[in-house]
Scaffold this motif. Structure first.
Motif, PDB file in Angstrom:
ATOM      1  N   GLY A 180     -22.084  31.345   7.000  1.00 33.56           N
ATOM      2  CA  GLY A 180     -22.247  29.978   7.475  1.00 33.56           C
ATOM      3  C   GLY A 180     -22.033  28.915   6.422  1.00 33.56           C
ATOM      4  O   GLY A 180     -21.969  27.727   6.741  1.00 33.56           O
ATOM      5  N   ARG A 181     -21.891  29.303   5.158  1.00 36.02           N
ATOM      6  CA  ARG A 181     -21.676  28.303   4.115  1.00 36.02           C
ATOM      7  C   ARG A 181     -20.200  27.935   4.011  1.00 36.02           C
ATOM      8  O   ARG A 181     -19.319  28.755   4.250  1.00 36.02           O
ATOM      9  CB  ARG A 181     -22.169  28.818   2.763  1.00 36.02           C
ATOM     10  CG  ARG A 181     -23.677  29.057   2.709  1.00 36.02           C
ATOM     11  CD  ARG A 181     -24.137  29.165   1.265  1.00 36.02           C
ATOM     12  NE  ARG A 181     -25.471  29.726   1.159  1.00 36.02           N
ATOM     13  CZ  ARG A 181     -26.116  29.895   0.014  1.00 36.02           C
ATOM     14  NH1 ARG A 181     -25.533  29.531  -1.130  1.00 36.02           N
ATOM     15  NH2 ARG A 181     -27.322  30.425  -0.015  1.00 36.02           N
ATOM     16  N   SER A 182     -19.957  26.695   3.629  1.00 32.97           N
ATOM     17  CA  SER A 182     -18.589  26.228   3.422  1.00 32.97           C
ATOM     18  C   SER A 182     -18.130  26.594   2.018  1.00 32.97           C
ATOM     19  O   SER A 182     -18.931  26.982   1.160  1.00 32.97           O
ATOM     20  CB  SER A 182     -18.518  24.714   3.604  1.00 32.97           C
ATOM     21  OG  SER A 182     -19.265  24.062   2.587  1.00 32.97           O
ATOM     22  N   SER A 183     -16.835  26.439   1.771  1.00 31.89           N
ATOM     23  CA  SER A 183     -16.307  26.777   0.452  1.00 31.89           C
ATOM     24  C   SER A 183     -16.925  25.893  -0.634  1.00 31.89           C
ATOM     25  O   SER A 183     -17.193  26.364  -1.744  1.00 31.89           O
ATOM     26  CB  SER A 183     -14.782  26.631   0.440  1.00 31.89           C
ATOM     27  OG  SER A 183     -14.403  25.338   0.881  1.00 31.89           O
ATOM     28  N   SER A 184     -17.183  24.624  -0.318  1.00 27.34           N
ATOM     29  CA  SER A 184     -17.787  23.735  -1.323  1.00 27.34           C
ATOM     30  C   SER A 184     -19.216  24.139  -1.649  1.00 27.34           C
ATOM     31  O   SER A 184     -19.695  23.920  -2.766  1.00 27.34           O
ATOM     32  CB  SER A 184     -17.761  22.286  -0.831  1.00 27.34           C
ATOM     33  OG  SER A 184     -18.502  22.138   0.370  1.00 27.34           O
ATOM     34  N   GLU A 185     -19.904  24.750  -0.693  1.00 30.65           N
ATOM     35  CA  GLU A 185     -21.283  25.188  -0.915  1.00 30.65           C
ATOM     36  C   GLU A 185     -21.365  26.482  -1.716  1.00 30.65           C
ATOM     37  O   GLU A 185     -22.453  26.888  -2.121  1.00 30.65           O
ATOM     38  CB  GLU A 185     -21.996  25.371   0.424  1.00 30.65           C
ATOM     39  CG  GLU A 185     -22.214  24.085   1.196  1.00 30.65           C
ATOM     40  CD  GLU A 185     -22.784  24.318   2.581  1.00 30.65           C
ATOM     41  OE1 GLU A 185     -23.724  23.593   2.962  1.00 30.65           O
ATOM     42  OE2 GLU A 185     -22.278  25.211   3.297  1.00 30.65           O
ATOM     43  N   LEU A 186     -20.222  27.126  -1.928  1.00 34.49           N
ATOM     44  CA  LEU A 186     -20.207  28.410  -2.629  1.00 34.49           C
ATOM     45  C   LEU A 186     -19.843  28.279  -4.101  1.00 34.49           C
ATOM     46  O   LEU A 186     -19.917  29.254  -4.846  1.00 34.49           O
ATOM     47  CB  LEU A 186     -19.220  29.364  -1.941  1.00 34.49           C
ATOM     48  CG  LEU A 186     -19.596  29.801  -0.525  1.00 34.49           C
ATOM     49  CD1 LEU A 186     -18.452  30.576   0.114  1.00 34.49           C
ATOM     50  CD2 LEU A 186     -20.864  30.652  -0.537  1.00 34.49           C
ATOM     51  N   ILE A 187     -19.463  27.107  -4.523  1.00 36.31           N
ATOM     52  CA  ILE A 187     -18.984  26.933  -5.900  1.00 36.31           C
ATOM     53  C   ILE A 187     -20.042  27.330  -6.922  1.00 36.31           C
ATOM     54  O   ILE A 187     -19.741  27.967  -7.938  1.00 36.31           O
ATOM     55  CB  ILE A 187     -18.527  25.470  -6.119  1.00 36.31           C
ATOM     56  CG1 ILE A 187     -17.273  25.188  -5.286  1.00 36.31           C
ATOM     57  CG2 ILE A 187     -18.262  25.204  -7.597  1.00 36.31           C
ATOM     58  CD1 ILE A 187     -16.840  23.737  -5.313  1.00 36.31           C
ATOM     59  N   ASP A 188     -21.296  26.977  -6.662  1.00 38.47           N
ATOM     60  CA  ASP A 188     -22.367  27.249  -7.621  1.00 38.47           C
ATOM     61  C   ASP A 188     -23.168  28.511  -7.302  1.00 38.47           C
ATOM     62  O   ASP A 188     -24.234  28.724  -7.887  1.00 38.47           O
ATOM     63  CB  ASP A 188     -23.315  26.044  -7.688  1.00 38.47           C
ATOM     64  CG  ASP A 188     -22.629  24.794  -8.214  1.00 38.47           C
ATOM     65  OD1 ASP A 188     -21.758  24.929  -9.096  1.00 38.47           O
ATOM     66  OD2 ASP A 188     -22.940  23.688  -7.732  1.00 38.47           O
ATOM     67  N   ALA A 189     -22.677  29.348  -6.402  1.00 35.00           N
ATOM     68  CA  ALA A 189     -23.397  30.575  -6.044  1.00 35.00           C
ATOM     69  C   ALA A 189     -23.497  31.506  -7.251  1.00 35.00           C
ATOM     70  O   ALA A 189     -22.513  31.764  -7.945  1.00 35.00           O
ATOM     71  CB  ALA A 189     -22.692  31.288  -4.902  1.00 35.00           C
ATOM     72  N   SER A 190     -24.680  32.012  -7.511  1.00 29.51           N
ATOM     73  CA  SER A 190     -24.919  32.869  -8.678  1.00 29.51           C
ATOM     74  C   SER A 190     -24.875  34.342  -8.291  1.00 29.51           C
ATOM     75  O   SER A 190     -24.978  34.684  -7.106  1.00 29.51           O
ATOM     76  CB  SER A 190     -26.296  32.550  -9.269  1.00 29.51           C
ATOM     77  OG  SER A 190     -27.317  33.011  -8.406  1.00 29.51           O
ATOM     78  N   PRO A 191     -24.730  35.237  -9.272  1.00 31.50           N
ATOM     79  CA  PRO A 191     -24.820  36.668  -8.972  1.00 31.50           C
ATOM     80  C   PRO A 191     -26.131  37.044  -8.277  1.00 31.50           C
ATOM     81  O   PRO A 191     -26.128  37.863  -7.359  1.00 31.50           O
ATOM     82  CB  PRO A 191     -24.687  37.322 -10.352  1.00 31.50           C
ATOM     83  CG  PRO A 191     -23.859  36.369 -11.138  1.00 31.50           C
ATOM     84  CD  PRO A 191     -24.302  35.002 -10.673  1.00 31.50           C
ATOM     85  N   ASP A 192     -27.239  36.470  -8.701  1.00 28.01           N
ATOM     86  CA  ASP A 192     -28.516  36.777  -8.055  1.00 28.01           C
ATOM     87  C   ASP A 192     -28.490  36.393  -6.583  1.00 28.01           C
ATOM     88  O   ASP A 192     -28.997  37.125  -5.726  1.00 28.01           O
ATOM     89  CB  ASP A 192     -29.665  36.049  -8.761  1.00 28.01           C
ATOM     90  CG  ASP A 192     -30.010  36.672 -10.099  1.00 28.01           C
ATOM     91  OD1 ASP A 192     -29.602  37.831 -10.334  1.00 28.01           O
ATOM     92  OD2 ASP A 192     -30.675  36.005 -10.913  1.00 28.01           O
ATOM     93  N   ASP A 193     -27.903  35.237  -6.277  1.00 25.27           N
ATOM     94  CA  ASP A 193     -27.781  34.816  -4.877  1.00 25.27           C
ATOM     95  C   ASP A 193     -26.916  35.792  -4.090  1.00 25.27           C
ATOM     96  O   ASP A 193     -27.254  36.182  -2.965  1.00 25.27           O
ATOM     97  CB  ASP A 193     -27.153  33.416  -4.787  1.00 25.27           C
ATOM     98  CG  ASP A 193     -28.020  32.332  -5.402  1.00 25.27           C
ATOM     99  OD1 ASP A 193     -29.257  32.494  -5.408  1.00 25.27           O
ATOM    100  OD2 ASP A 193     -27.455  31.329  -5.883  1.00 25.27           O
ATOM    101  N   ALA A 194     -25.799  36.183  -4.673  1.00 19.75           N
ATOM    102  CA  ALA A 194     -24.839  37.035  -3.979  1.00 19.75           C
ATOM    103  C   ALA A 194     -25.361  38.451  -3.763  1.00 19.75           C
ATOM    104  O   ALA A 194     -24.906  39.154  -2.857  1.00 19.75           O
ATOM    105  CB  ALA A 194     -23.524  37.077  -4.753  1.00 19.75           C
TER     106      ALA A 194
END
Length: 388
Positions: A180-194
């Motif tokens: 459900g996240r957009s590409s702009s919302e994924l820029i700062d995604a961290s390994p812990d989040d993923a």
């Protein structure tokens, strides 16, 4: 009594497979085990299951294993040679390929050449060398039984049906932690989040693949080789409940789905017991509690890895090898904190862009393309490294 060899016994799939063995001691016997670097757990497995042959990923791991005082077992060696020795052991009837990465390619082919049934949980085998493996299986009359929950579901839906009845495969995807996240919302995604997958507990690399949807892309390529379907006959839908494991559309428009609890012991047991079915030590699926069941189209703008996998499959030849190798490099750099989440797809696409697809008919050719792609992807990844 089926005699089983497990490649990757200390991983999550391998441990689930041994739990299936525990549940059916009168039907299953472990004759071979191969593991990575976890000598302590492997020593405990050897003591418990008493395989006739064992191997580990490295000489250092074998040294640690011997210090645990393992009981008398024929240690076959380490690395690819050790995997081959376990996979081709004369006492094994079925080989579960659950080792991660590309190291099991030679072992899978060796098992096929020795007439072993293959229970396949390793995507890279078919993504990198699908044509070679499929031809070897055909030539030796060997069955390849899928263990991935999605392909296992398709296999169940197609059981007893003629190829001419099949119109389309529909693979389900949970959507991972970033659904459900957009590409702009994924820029700062961290390994812990993923790594926070909402449904499955898996290894680190495959969990990141789930977050990028590359895992589903690799499954699309795998489905092509397992079921003989074209890219335009394979669809992906997002299904966050992970209750419907996959579906098959038949030529008359009927859709057959396989539903079940989210536990890898179920598809592993299916592969071990096939063509029979055995009782499983699992709770039944509470279909009312699982409702509602949702389905949606994947967002290939936010998650371009799925689109890249389709591109690789349509091109065939060496491009799937490049896709897989570049993905492994990019995921590793992301887990190390060196590149951002959205850079994973960028590295893969740029590596594919500079590659000229060529025929790969031998493992030597596959390995050569794999090496080239890793060097290229690593260089491209350095160009998008995060500033720390």
């Amino acid at each position: 009594m089926k005699r089983i060899a497990i490649l990757g016994s200390t991983g999550s799939i391998g441990q689930s497979a041994l739990a299936v063995v525990e549940a059916h001691p009168d039907r299953l016997e472990v004759v071979g085990l191969a593991a990575g670097e976890n000598a302590e757990l492997f020593a405990a497995q050897i003591a418990r299951y008493r395989p006739r042959v064992a191997a580990m990923a490295s000489g250092a791991a074998l040294d640690r294993l011997r210090r645990h005082g393992v009981p008398d077992v024929a240690v076959a060696g380490n690395g690819r040679e050790g995997l081959v020795a376990v996979a081709s052991h004369p006492d094994a009837d079925l080989v579960l390929c659950a080792s991660s990465g590309t190291e099991a390619l030679e072992a899978t082919l060796a098992a096929i050449e020795h007439g072993k049934t293959i229970a396949l949980a390793n995507k890279e085998v078919l993504v990198m060398a699908g044509a070679i493996v499929a031809e070897a299986a055909r030539r030796h009359g060997v069955a390849i039984l899928p263990v991935d929950s999605e392909h296992n579901a398709v296999h169940q839906c197609l059981h007893g049906r003629q190829p001419s009845e099949l119109k389309r495969l529909i693979l389900t995807a949970s959507g991972g932690p970033f659904r459900g996240r957009s590409s702009s919302e994924l820029i700062d995604a961290s390994p812990d989040d993923a790594l926070k997958h909402p449904t499955w507990r898996m290894g680190r690399k495959i969990t990141i693949d789930s977050a990028t949807l590359m895992n589903k892309g690799l499954e699309v390529i795998e489905a092509h080789w397992l079921f003989g379907v074209r890219a335009n006959q394979i669809d992906v839908v997002i299904h966050p409940q992970s209750v419907v494991h996959s579906m098959v559309e038949l030529t008359d428009g009927s859709i057959i789905a396989q539903l079940g609890v989210t536990d890898m012991r179920l598809p592993i047991q299916y592969a071990f017991s096939y063509p029979d079915r055995w009782p499983a030590p699992l709770p039944p699926l509470d279909i009312a509690a699982a409702a509602p069941l949702e389905f949606a189209l994947p967002d290939t703008e936010a998650f371009p890895c799925l689109r890249l996998a389709y591109r690789a499959l349509e091109a065939e030849r060496s491009l799937p090898v490049v896709l897989n190798a570049a993905n492994e490099v990019a995921v590793s750099r992301f887990l190390e904190g060196r590149i951002g989440f959205t850079s994973i797809a960028q590295v893969i696409e740029r590596t594919m862009d500079v590659h000229s697809p060529a025929e790969v008919t031998t493992l030597e050719q596959v390995r050569a393309v794999d090496r080239w792609a890793r060097v290229c992807a690593l260089e491209l990844a350095r160009g998008v490294e995060l500033k720390v």
